[in-house]
Write a protein that holds these residues in place. Structure first.
Motif, PDB file in Angstrom:
ATOM      1  N   ALA A 195     -23.781 126.045  68.619  1.00  0.00           N
ATOM      2  CA  ALA A 195     -22.573 125.510  69.251  1.00  0.00           C
ATOM      3  C   ALA A 195     -22.878 124.202  69.965  1.00  0.00           C
ATOM      4  CB  ALA A 195     -22.000 126.534  70.229  1.00  0.00           C
ATOM      5  N   ALA A 196     -24.043 124.128  70.620  1.00  0.00           N
ATOM      6  CA  ALA A 196     -24.428 122.888  71.309  1.00  0.00           C
ATOM      7  C   ALA A 196     -24.783 121.804  70.302  1.00  0.00           C
ATOM      8  CB  ALA A 196     -25.613 123.160  72.235  1.00  0.00           C
ATOM      9  N   LYS A 197     -25.397 122.201  69.197  1.00  0.00           N
ATOM     10  CA  LYS A 197     -25.819 121.226  68.177  1.00  0.00           C
ATOM     11  C   LYS A 197     -24.632 120.588  67.469  1.00  0.00           C
ATOM     12  CE  LYS A 197     -29.555 119.503  66.258  1.00  0.00           C
ATOM     13  NZ  LYS A 197     -30.563 118.783  67.061  1.00  0.00           N
ATOM     14  N   VAL A 198     -23.531 121.337  67.371  1.00  0.00           N
ATOM     15  CA  VAL A 198     -22.334 120.812  66.701  1.00  0.00           C
ATOM     16  C   VAL A 198     -21.849 119.526  67.365  1.00  0.00           C
ATOM     17  CG1 VAL A 198     -19.862 121.248  66.366  1.00  0.00           C
ATOM     18  CG2 VAL A 198     -21.533 122.971  65.714  1.00  0.00           C
ATOM     19  N   ALA A 199     -21.955 119.457  68.687  1.00  0.00           N
ATOM     20  CA  ALA A 199     -21.484 118.272  69.421  1.00  0.00           C
ATOM     21  C   ALA A 199     -22.237 117.022  69.026  1.00  0.00           C
ATOM     22  CB  ALA A 199     -21.613 118.520  70.921  1.00  0.00           C
ATOM     23  N   GLU A 200     -23.467 117.202  68.535  1.00  0.00           N
ATOM     24  CA  GLU A 200     -24.292 116.046  68.164  1.00  0.00           C
ATOM     25  C   GLU A 200     -24.050 115.602  66.725  1.00  0.00           C
ATOM     26  OE1 GLU A 200     -28.315 117.124  68.843  1.00  0.00           O
ATOM     27  OE2 GLU A 200     -27.948 117.922  70.870  1.00  0.00           O
ATOM     28  N   LEU A 201     -23.344 116.408  65.932  1.00  0.00           N
ATOM     29  CA  LEU A 201     -23.151 116.088  64.515  1.00  0.00           C
ATOM     30  C   LEU A 201     -22.520 114.712  64.266  1.00  0.00           C
ATOM     31  CD1 LEU A 201     -22.056 119.494  62.907  1.00  0.00           C
ATOM     32  CD2 LEU A 201     -24.104 118.168  62.373  1.00  0.00           C
ATOM     33  N   PRO A 202     -21.406 114.372  64.950  1.00  0.00           N
ATOM     34  CA  PRO A 202     -20.774 113.077  64.649  1.00  0.00           C
ATOM     35  C   PRO A 202     -21.697 111.888  64.914  1.00  0.00           C
ATOM     36  CG  PRO A 202     -19.256 114.499  65.837  1.00  0.00           C
ATOM     37  CD  PRO A 202     -20.600 115.162  65.891  1.00  0.00           C
ATOM     38  N   GLU A 203     -22.552 112.005  65.928  1.00  0.00           N
ATOM     39  CA  GLU A 203     -23.421 110.872  66.275  1.00  0.00           C
ATOM     40  C   GLU A 203     -24.386 110.525  65.152  1.00  0.00           C
ATOM     41  OE1 GLU A 203     -25.425 111.853  69.867  1.00  0.00           O
ATOM     42  OE2 GLU A 203     -23.580 112.424  70.928  1.00  0.00           O
ATOM     43  N   GLY A 204     -24.880 111.553  64.454  1.00  0.00           N
ATOM     44  CA  GLY A 204     -25.856 111.294  63.394  1.00  0.00           C
ATOM     45  C   GLY A 204     -25.250 111.156  62.019  1.00  0.00           C
ATOM     46  N   ALA A 205     -23.930 111.206  61.925  1.00  0.00           N
ATOM     47  CA  ALA A 205     -23.283 111.145  60.609  1.00  0.00           C
ATOM     48  C   ALA A 205     -23.133 109.709  60.136  1.00  0.00           C
ATOM     49  CB  ALA A 205     -21.904 111.803  60.687  1.00  0.00           C
ATOM     50  N   PRO A 206     -23.203 109.480  58.809  1.00  0.00           N
ATOM     51  CA  PRO A 206     -22.926 108.147  58.261  1.00  0.00           C
ATOM     52  C   PRO A 206     -21.512 107.701  58.647  1.00  0.00           C
ATOM     53  CG  PRO A 206     -23.867 109.592  56.581  1.00  0.00           C
ATOM     54  CD  PRO A 206     -23.557 110.447  57.758  1.00  0.00           C
ATOM     55  N   LYS A 207     -21.349 106.415  58.823  1.00  0.00           N
ATOM     56  CA  LYS A 207     -20.074 105.889  59.318  1.00  0.00           C
ATOM     57  C   LYS A 207     -18.888 106.331  58.457  1.00  0.00           C
ATOM     58  CE  LYS A 207     -17.824 101.579  60.721  1.00  0.00           C
ATOM     59  NZ  LYS A 207     -17.981 100.093  60.820  1.00  0.00           N
ATOM     60  N   GLU A 208     -19.066 106.336  57.117  1.00  0.00           N
ATOM     61  CA  GLU A 208     -17.950 106.654  56.227  1.00  0.00           C
ATOM     62  C   GLU A 208     -17.569 108.136  56.277  1.00  0.00           C
ATOM     63  OE1 GLU A 208     -21.761 106.838  53.755  1.00  0.00           O
ATOM     64  OE2 GLU A 208     -20.917 105.633  55.393  1.00  0.00           O
ATOM     65  N   LEU A 209     -18.459 108.990  56.838  1.00  0.00           N
ATOM     66  CA  LEU A 209     -18.171 110.427  56.927  1.00  0.00           C
ATOM     67  C   LEU A 209     -17.858 110.882  58.348  1.00  0.00           C
ATOM     68  CD1 LEU A 209     -20.974 111.928  54.623  1.00  0.00           C
ATOM     69  CD2 LEU A 209     -18.590 111.447  54.014  1.00  0.00           C
ATOM     70  N   ARG A 210     -17.938 109.947  59.294  1.00  0.00           N
ATOM     71  CA  ARG A 210     -17.865 110.340  60.700  1.00  0.00           C
ATOM     72  C   ARG A 210     -16.549 111.042  61.047  1.00  0.00           C
ATOM     73  NH1 ARG A 210     -20.264 105.866  64.088  1.00  0.00           N
ATOM     74  NH2 ARG A 210     -22.052 106.595  62.886  1.00  0.00           N
TER      75      ARG A 210
END
Length: 340
Positions: A195-210
């Motif tokens: 649950a805590a790791k989910v919050a970090e997902l957008p930060e590491g995502a490629p721009k086109e998938l953010r």
């Protein structure tokens, strides 16, 4: 030679056995006739007087026999040297019935139905708690070009399905990348950590998938957070009505209390590790509405992990040895099935 304390306990054991079976106060003559204690009626009467003085039995009305008190049942349960073993046929029936389950929901439903049938009490089972579960896999399935179905699968077999509206069209290649991104971050993690790791997902995502990742993360958080309303299954509530005389003026209160998830969860709260039986009798129950009942509960899971609790609720006048054996057997099989 049997000590006087041991003899008095044998008298108590006889009273418990007869009262559970016949639902009537037990007299000294019945004990002498039905149980080979090797003593006279006068000795049994003296022992019953001592047991009554110490609060282990009571006389419900004048000129009647005696019945066990909560204190008497507690002594009986604490000194159970033998729990009535299930027959090989009963064990085989339990195993084959539960092994036929197709998913976690089916395991829970079958377990509670089986436990209610075996014990003729109210059976309750708690879904595997999310705090102890681990993410096994997150699947993303394309429903339409702009909509996905997210499937969260845990190591305990729990499956949670939710829809994700992406707001824009995504290709199959993008869905594959999103799936890989989510699983690399979450697979193998405890749900509390995930649950805590989910919050970090957008930060590491490629721009086109953010943008898609933000939407998926929002739905994932809902799946990873505990949902109390989904955590329990009850069965056999009608069994209580067959023993209405055991709940003078309180059957309705008991039935209403069983409808409250919080009350039932408290009944299972004492389950600390898999395989440990807990018996709470009458006044030992925290909820005032449940103080005319007894609860036999156990934790189920693997050797290393407690997944949840299960048990039965019934009158204090219950067959403790048989109920303990049934609860333990079903819990063992459920733990084995979910462990696989």
């Amino acid at each position: 030679m049997v000590s006087s304390d041991e003899r008095r306990f044998e008298v108590l054991r006889a009273i418990v056995a007869d009262y559970v079976q016949h639902q009537e106060p037990v007299a000294s003559k019945a004990i002498v006739d039905r149980h080979n204690l090797g003593v006279s009626s006068a000795t049994v009467r003296n022992d019953m007087a001592s047991l009554e003085e110490d609060g282990y039995i009571t006389q419900p009305h004048t000129s009647a026999g005696r019945i066990p008190t909560d204190k008497g049942y507690r002594l009986f349960v604490d000194r159970l040297s033998e729990v009535k073993p299930l027959t090989s046929a009963e064990r085989k029936a339990i195993q084959s019935f539960l092994e036929g389950a197709i998913d976690l929901d089916d395991v829970m439903r079958r377990s509670v139905r089986l436990l209610a049938q075996l014990t003729r009490q109210v059976a309750v089972i708690q879904y595997p708690t999310l705090t102890t579960s681990t993410v096994r896999h997150v699947e993303l399935v394309t429903i339409t070009p702009a909509r996905l179905m997210l499937v969260l699968i845990t190591d305990s077999g729990r499956v949670d399905q939710r829809m994700v509206d992406l707001g824009d069209v995504v290709t199959d290649e993008s869905v594959a990348r999103l799936r890989a991104l989510v699983n690399s971050a979450l697979a193998g993690r405890k749900l509390t950590d995930a649950a805590a790791k989910v919050a970090e997902l957008p930060e590491g995502a490629p721009k086109e998938l953010r943008d898609a990742v933000v939407r998926i993360a929002t739905v994932l958080v809902e799946s990873l957070v505990e949902h109390p309303e989904e955590r329990l299954v009850l069965g056999g509530t009608a069994n209580l009505t067959r023993n209405a005389a055991d709940f003078p003026n309180s059957l309705r209160q008991v039935l209403e209390a069983l409808e409250e998830q919080v009350v039932v969860l408290k009944l299972l709260a004492a389950t600390a590790d898999p395989g440990t039986i807990t018996v709470r009798i009458g006044e030992e129950n925290e909820a005032a509405e449940m103080r005319s009942t007894s609860v036999v509960s156990i934790g189920y899971g693997t050797r290393a992990t407690l997944l949840g609790g299960m048990g039965v609720v019934g009158p204090t006048r219950m067959d403790y040895p048989s109920n303990i054996a049934a609860v333990r057997a079903v819990a063992n099989y459920v733990g084995e099935i979910l462990g696989q």
